[in-house]
Design an enzyme around this catalytic site. Structure first.
Site, PDB file in Angstrom:
ATOM      1  N   THR A 133     -62.825  61.599 -36.492  1.00 38.16           N
ATOM      2  CA  THR A 133     -62.436  60.557 -35.545  1.00 38.16           C
ATOM      3  C   THR A 133     -61.653  59.430 -36.223  1.00 38.16           C
ATOM      4  O   THR A 133     -61.816  59.190 -37.428  1.00 38.16           O
ATOM      5  CB  THR A 133     -63.702  59.969 -34.892  1.00 38.16           C
ATOM      6  OG1 THR A 133     -63.351  58.835 -34.117  1.00 38.16           O
ATOM      7  CG2 THR A 133     -64.739  59.546 -35.922  1.00 38.16           C
ATOM      8  N   ASP A 134     -60.885  58.699 -35.416  1.00 34.84           N
ATOM      9  CA  ASP A 134     -60.189  57.510 -35.940  1.00 34.84           C
ATOM     10  C   ASP A 134     -61.171  56.372 -36.237  1.00 34.84           C
ATOM     11  O   ASP A 134     -60.851  55.432 -36.957  1.00 34.84           O
ATOM     12  CB  ASP A 134     -59.099  57.031 -34.973  1.00 34.84           C
ATOM     13  CG  ASP A 134     -59.595  56.693 -33.573  1.00 34.84           C
ATOM     14  OD1 ASP A 134     -60.814  56.775 -33.312  1.00 34.84           O
ATOM     15  OD2 ASP A 134     -58.753  56.335 -32.716  1.00 34.84           O
ATOM     16  N   GLU A 135     -62.405  56.468 -35.687  1.00 38.07           N
ATOM     17  CA  GLU A 135     -63.354  55.359 -35.848  1.00 38.07           C
ATOM     18  C   GLU A 135     -63.783  55.166 -37.299  1.00 38.07           C
ATOM     19  O   GLU A 135     -64.321  54.116 -37.650  1.00 38.07           O
ATOM     20  CB  GLU A 135     -64.599  55.579 -34.982  1.00 38.07           C
ATOM     21  CG  GLU A 135     -64.275  55.638 -33.515  1.00 38.07           C
ATOM     22  CD  GLU A 135     -65.460  55.361 -32.602  1.00 38.07           C
ATOM     23  OE1 GLU A 135     -66.495  54.873 -33.082  1.00 38.07           O
ATOM     24  OE2 GLU A 135     -65.331  55.626 -31.404  1.00 38.07           O
ATOM     25  N   TYR A 159     -72.612  55.772 -35.467  1.00 33.66           N
ATOM     26  CA  TYR A 159     -71.840  56.995 -35.209  1.00 33.66           C
ATOM     27  C   TYR A 159     -70.701  57.148 -36.211  1.00 33.66           C
ATOM     28  O   TYR A 159     -70.572  58.178 -36.884  1.00 33.66           O
ATOM     29  CB  TYR A 159     -71.280  56.994 -33.770  1.00 33.66           C
ATOM     30  CG  TYR A 159     -70.137  57.968 -33.571  1.00 33.66           C
ATOM     31  CD1 TYR A 159     -70.360  59.339 -33.575  1.00 33.66           C
ATOM     32  CD2 TYR A 159     -68.825  57.518 -33.409  1.00 33.66           C
ATOM     33  CE1 TYR A 159     -69.314  60.250 -33.419  1.00 33.66           C
ATOM     34  CE2 TYR A 159     -67.773  58.403 -33.245  1.00 33.66           C
ATOM     35  CZ  TYR A 159     -68.022  59.766 -33.251  1.00 33.66           C
ATOM     36  OH  TYR A 159     -66.987  60.661 -33.099  1.00 33.66           O
ATOM     37  N   LYS A 163     -69.965  59.955 -39.165  1.00 37.50           N
ATOM     38  CA  LYS A 163     -68.769  60.812 -39.215  1.00 37.50           C
ATOM     39  C   LYS A 163     -68.037  60.606 -40.552  1.00 37.50           C
ATOM     40  O   LYS A 163     -67.541  61.553 -41.153  1.00 37.50           O
ATOM     41  CB  LYS A 163     -67.818  60.496 -38.046  1.00 37.50           C
ATOM     42  CG  LYS A 163     -68.321  60.924 -36.676  1.00 37.50           C
ATOM     43  CD  LYS A 163     -68.480  62.434 -36.527  1.00 37.50           C
ATOM     44  CE  LYS A 163     -67.169  63.184 -36.494  1.00 37.50           C
ATOM     45  NZ  LYS A 163     -67.389  64.630 -36.212  1.00 37.50           N
TER      46      LYS A 163
HETATM   47  P1  NAD Z   1     -69.647  66.157 -27.246  1.00 36.55           P
HETATM   48  O1  NAD Z   1     -70.765  65.200 -27.480  1.00 36.55           O
HETATM   49  O2  NAD Z   1     -69.074  66.298 -25.879  1.00 36.55           O
HETATM   50  O3  NAD Z   1     -70.098  67.632 -27.686  1.00 36.55           O
HETATM   51  C1  NAD Z   1     -70.803  67.871 -28.879  1.00 36.55           C
HETATM   52  C2  NAD Z   1     -71.294  69.320 -28.831  1.00 36.55           C
HETATM   53  O4  NAD Z   1     -71.973  69.599 -30.069  1.00 36.55           O
HETATM   54  C3  NAD Z   1     -72.309  69.590 -27.706  1.00 36.55           C
HETATM   55  O5  NAD Z   1     -72.008  70.797 -27.057  1.00 36.55           O
HETATM   56  C4  NAD Z   1     -73.640  69.679 -28.435  1.00 36.55           C
HETATM   57  O6  NAD Z   1     -74.586  70.514 -27.791  1.00 36.55           O
HETATM   58  C5  NAD Z   1     -73.209  70.234 -29.780  1.00 36.55           C
HETATM   59  N1  NAD Z   1     -74.143  69.897 -30.880  1.00 36.55           N
HETATM   60  C6  NAD Z   1     -74.693  68.699 -31.143  1.00 36.55           C
HETATM   61  N2  NAD Z   1     -75.490  68.779 -32.212  1.00 36.55           N
HETATM   62  C7  NAD Z   1     -75.419  70.065 -32.658  1.00 36.55           C
HETATM   63  C8  NAD Z   1     -76.012  70.772 -33.737  1.00 36.55           C
HETATM   64  N3  NAD Z   1     -76.852  70.165 -34.589  1.00 36.55           N
HETATM   65  N4  NAD Z   1     -75.716  72.075 -33.900  1.00 36.55           N
HETATM   66  C9  NAD Z   1     -74.882  72.712 -33.012  1.00 36.55           C
HETATM   67  N5  NAD Z   1     -74.310  72.098 -31.969  1.00 36.55           N
HETATM   68  C10 NAD Z   1     -74.575  70.781 -31.786  1.00 36.55           C
HETATM   69  O7  NAD Z   1     -68.544  65.772 -28.293  1.00 36.55           O
HETATM   70  P2  NAD Z   1     -66.955  65.806 -28.126  1.00 36.55           P
HETATM   71  O8  NAD Z   1     -66.518  64.574 -27.463  1.00 36.55           O
HETATM   72  O9  NAD Z   1     -66.543  67.119 -27.623  1.00 36.55           O
HETATM   73  O10 NAD Z   1     -66.531  65.671 -29.678  1.00 36.55           O
HETATM   74  C11 NAD Z   1     -66.371  66.838 -30.478  1.00 36.55           C
HETATM   75  C12 NAD Z   1     -66.042  66.391 -31.892  1.00 36.55           C
HETATM   76  O11 NAD Z   1     -64.871  65.605 -31.886  1.00 36.55           O
HETATM   77  C13 NAD Z   1     -67.136  65.533 -32.532  1.00 36.55           C
HETATM   78  O12 NAD Z   1     -67.223  65.879 -33.877  1.00 36.55           O
HETATM   79  C14 NAD Z   1     -66.603  64.117 -32.375  1.00 36.55           C
HETATM   80  O13 NAD Z   1     -67.089  63.286 -33.410  1.00 36.55           O
HETATM   81  C15 NAD Z   1     -65.120  64.341 -32.495  1.00 36.55           C
HETATM   82  N6  NAD Z   1     -64.271  63.370 -31.794  1.00 36.55           N
HETATM   83  C16 NAD Z   1     -64.432  63.142 -30.456  1.00 36.55           C
HETATM   84  C17 NAD Z   1     -63.567  62.261 -29.799  1.00 36.55           C
HETATM   85  C18 NAD Z   1     -63.662  61.978 -28.328  1.00 36.55           C
HETATM   86  O14 NAD Z   1     -62.908  61.137 -27.830  1.00 36.55           O
HETATM   87  N7  NAD Z   1     -64.538  62.641 -27.580  1.00 36.55           N
HETATM   88  C19 NAD Z   1     -62.568  61.601 -30.528  1.00 36.55           C
HETATM   89  C20 NAD Z   1     -62.482  61.831 -31.905  1.00 36.55           C
HETATM   90  C21 NAD Z   1     -63.315  62.743 -32.521  1.00 36.55           C
HETATM   91  O1  DAU Z   2     -61.920  56.851 -31.060  1.00 38.92           O
HETATM   92  C1  DAU Z   2     -62.504  58.114 -31.011  1.00 38.92           C
HETATM   93  C2  DAU Z   2     -63.884  58.011 -30.412  1.00 38.92           C
HETATM   94  O2  DAU Z   2     -63.729  57.807 -29.015  1.00 38.92           O
HETATM   95  C3  DAU Z   2     -64.749  59.247 -30.674  1.00 38.92           C
HETATM   96  O3  DAU Z   2     -64.953  59.394 -32.050  1.00 38.92           O
HETATM   97  C4  DAU Z   2     -66.084  59.154 -29.941  1.00 38.92           C
HETATM   98  O4  DAU Z   2     -66.815  60.352 -30.108  1.00 38.92           O
HETATM   99  C5  DAU Z   2     -65.794  58.929 -28.477  1.00 38.92           C
HETATM  100  O5  DAU Z   2     -67.020  58.765 -27.777  1.00 38.92           O
HETATM  101  C6  DAU Z   2     -64.911  57.696 -28.270  1.00 38.92           C
HETATM  102  O6  DAU Z   2     -65.615  56.486 -28.646  1.00 38.92           O
HETATM  103  P1  DAU Z   2     -65.466  55.124 -27.805  1.00 38.92           P
HETATM  104  O7  DAU Z   2     -66.645  54.279 -28.089  1.00 38.92           O
HETATM  105  O8  DAU Z   2     -64.126  54.530 -27.986  1.00 38.92           O
HETATM  106  O9  DAU Z   2     -65.521  55.764 -26.299  1.00 38.92           O
HETATM  107  P2  DAU Z   2     -66.278  55.280 -24.988  1.00 38.92           P
HETATM  108  O10 DAU Z   2     -65.743  56.117 -23.875  1.00 38.92           O
HETATM  109  O11 DAU Z   2     -67.754  55.225 -25.182  1.00 38.92           O
HETATM  110  O12 DAU Z   2     -65.733  53.821 -24.788  1.00 38.92           O
HETATM  111  C7  DAU Z   2     -64.337  53.554 -24.667  1.00 38.92           C
HETATM  112  C8  DAU Z   2     -64.165  52.045 -24.567  1.00 38.92           C
HETATM  113  O13 DAU Z   2     -64.683  51.621 -23.292  1.00 38.92           O
HETATM  114  C9  DAU Z   2     -64.949  51.267 -25.610  1.00 38.92           C
HETATM  115  O14 DAU Z   2     -64.186  50.116 -25.969  1.00 38.92           O
HETATM  116  C10 DAU Z   2     -66.218  50.843 -24.880  1.00 38.92           C
HETATM  117  C11 DAU Z   2     -65.734  50.672 -23.448  1.00 38.92           C
HETATM  118  N1  DAU Z   2     -66.739  50.958 -22.394  1.00 38.92           N
HETATM  119  C12 DAU Z   2     -67.413  52.144 -22.451  1.00 38.92           C
HETATM  120  C13 DAU Z   2     -68.345  52.461 -21.479  1.00 38.92           C
HETATM  121  C14 DAU Z   2     -69.125  53.760 -21.541  1.00 38.92           C
HETATM  122  C15 DAU Z   2     -66.928  50.068 -21.345  1.00 38.92           C
HETATM  123  O15 DAU Z   2     -66.274  48.999 -21.293  1.00 38.92           O
HETATM  124  N2  DAU Z   2     -67.838  50.389 -20.385  1.00 38.92           N
HETATM  125  C16 DAU Z   2     -68.590  51.528 -20.424  1.00 38.92           C
HETATM  126  O16 DAU Z   2     -69.450  51.731 -19.523  1.00 38.92           O
END
Ligand code: NAD
Ligand code: DAU
Length: 355
Positions: A133-135, A159, A163
């Site tokens: 992730t970019d975080e 989180y 990562k």
């Molecule tokens: P998600 O939470 O939707 O899905 C995670 C999946 O991993 C689920 O299906 C869960 O059951 C599985 N899982 C969790 N723990 C596990 C374990 N111990 N063994 C096997 N499976 C397990 O997550 P996502 O949003 O699809 O993100 C996928 C990846 O991308 C993550 O590594 C996350 O850090 C990264 N990422 C997500 C975002 C985003 O915006 N969603 C952005 C940047 C990076």
């Molecule tokens: O940047 C990549 C990341 O993006 C991933 O690594 C994470 O897995 C993914 O969950 C996401 O993280 P964020 O914290 O940015 O996503 P989230 O959707 O939780 O929140 C997006 C923005 O919106 C953040 O600034 C918090 C805000 N927010 C979120 C929720 C759930 C609100 O203002 N209200 C809300 O109810």
């Protein structure tokens, strides 16, 4: 045959569907623990595809992973499995340490032991792609340049710290053992099958269900939105062409404040599913800010464009419209997600959250 971990989650699920849509691929094994975030409903259309193999299990289970690698003669691993929700990591970091750090360590060890026994040719072509992730880069001010691959790691939440730790392990397994790894760091994804604890799906579903649209703090935090299908195509490109030991930033060139995102969703809904009275924007409510809330993320995705010829297809305008339309058209999927378990989280996170 590739091994995908976390393929029942949001991004992993989209990746599995898109990957199998190509009739030329041999197939994939999806190892997923099916935590609250894993949803087999997402994969219903490939359930009976003979190229698809689902195994419920933990990336931290070395003997299970070792057996799968051997049994299916795996040629690449794409590691999506993680605990991914920042707010949950603040309320309970333990699972994040367990899966994202300890789990990644065990996965790397199982893969290393398997990889070391492969023949020379198979060893060279093997890949371990770690999705991050970019975080991990921390937070930006308004005037800072976007994150590139040389930015120092400065994670701020449980989180992102977990990562960052997993990225370091992946890096070390390459430098120390020669494991052929590539790491991708991407910005906020959005699109179909997104679990509605995250901002965009939460707002779409709350809006149409007449609930409040919670904005943390002043809503001026910036995220750089990437349509999930673009992310999946970037991962396929990195798998094919990425240089060993390298990291690639993946982003959509779509920086928006949270308030802009929420207002855009309301405008789209006002057009395609108008309310009897007023606008969906009337449901916007300001709530307590997230502790340690990162102000701005932005990805400089020029390295992957320059070196691997990848760039995103969707703009935020096209991607967000597709996303809203998808949620309106896929109520079966959303109903399967809005279960009692989900409701417990919403109560815990938002009931005492009024500003
Ligand atoms: P998600 O939470 O939707 O899905 C995670 C999946 O991993 C689920 O299906 C869960 O059951 C599985 N899982 C969790 N723990 C596990 C374990 N111990 N063994 C096997 N499976 C397990 O997550 P996502 O949003 O699809 O993100 C996928 C990846 O991308 C993550 O590594 C996350 O850090 C990264 N990422 C997500 C975002 C985003 O915006 N969603 C952005 C940047 C990076
Ligand atoms: O940047 C990549 C990341 O993006 C991933 O690594 C994470 O897995 C993914 O969950 C996401 O993280 P964020 O914290 O940015 O996503 P989230 O959707 O939780 O929140 C997006 C923005 O919106 C953040 O600034 C918090 C805000 N927010 C979120 C929720 C759930 C609100 O203002 N209200 C809300 O109810």
């Amino acid at each position: 045959m590739i091994l995908v971990t976390g393929g029942a989650g949001f991004i992993g699920g989209n990746f599995v569907l898109d990957y199998l849509a190509n009739p030329k691929v041999a197939g994939l094994v999806n190892l997923d623990k099916l935590t609250y975030a894993g949803n087999p409903e997402t994969l219903k259309t490939v359930e009976h595809d003979p190229r698809y193999h689902f195994i419920q299990g933990d990336i931290g289970n070395v003997s299970l992973v070792s057996d799968l690698l051997e049994k299916y003669a795996i040629t690449a691993v794409v590691n999506f499995a993680a605990e991914s929700h920042v707010d949950r990591s603040i309320l309970g970091p333990s699972e994040f340490i367990q899966t994202n750090i300890v789990g990644t360590f065990h996965l790397l060890e199982a893969v290393r032991i398997y990889w070391e026994k492969l023949s020379t040719g198979s060893k060279e072509s093997f890949r371990f792609l770690h999705v991050s992730t970019d975080e991990v880069y921390g937070t930006l001010s308004l005037s800072d340049p976007a994150f590139n691959e040389t930015n120092p790691y400065e994670p701020n939440s449980p989180y992102s710290a977990s990562k960052a730790a997993s990225d370091h392990l992946v890096r070390a397994w390459h430098h120390t053992y020669g494991l052929p790894v590539v790491t991708t760091n991407c910005s906020n994804n959005y699109g179909p099958y997104h679990f509605p604890e995250k901002l965009i799906p939460l707002v779409i579903l709350n809006a149409i269900n007449g609930k409040s649209l919670p904005i943390y703090g002043d809503g001026q935090q910036i995220r750089d939105w990437l349509y999930v299908k673009d992310h999946c195509s970037a991962i396929r490109r990195v798998l094919e062409l990425g240089q060993l030991g390298q990291t690639y930033n993946i982003g959509g060139w779509n920086e928006k404040t949270n308030l802009e995102v929420v207002r855009t969703i309301c405008q789209i809904l006002d057009t395609i599913k108008p309310k009897q009275n007023g606008s969906y924007a009337d449901q916007i409510t300001y709530v307590k800010d997230r502790p340690g809330h990162d102000r701005r993320y932005a990805i400089d995705a020029s390295k992957i464009e320059r070196e691997l010829g990848w760039k995103p297809k969707e703009t935020f305008d096209t991607g967000i419209r597709k996303t809203v339309e998808w949620y309106l058209a896929n109520t079966d999927w959303t109903q399967s997600v809005l279960s009692g378990n989900y409701q417990n989280w919403i109560d815990l996170q938002y009931s005492s959250n009024a500003k």
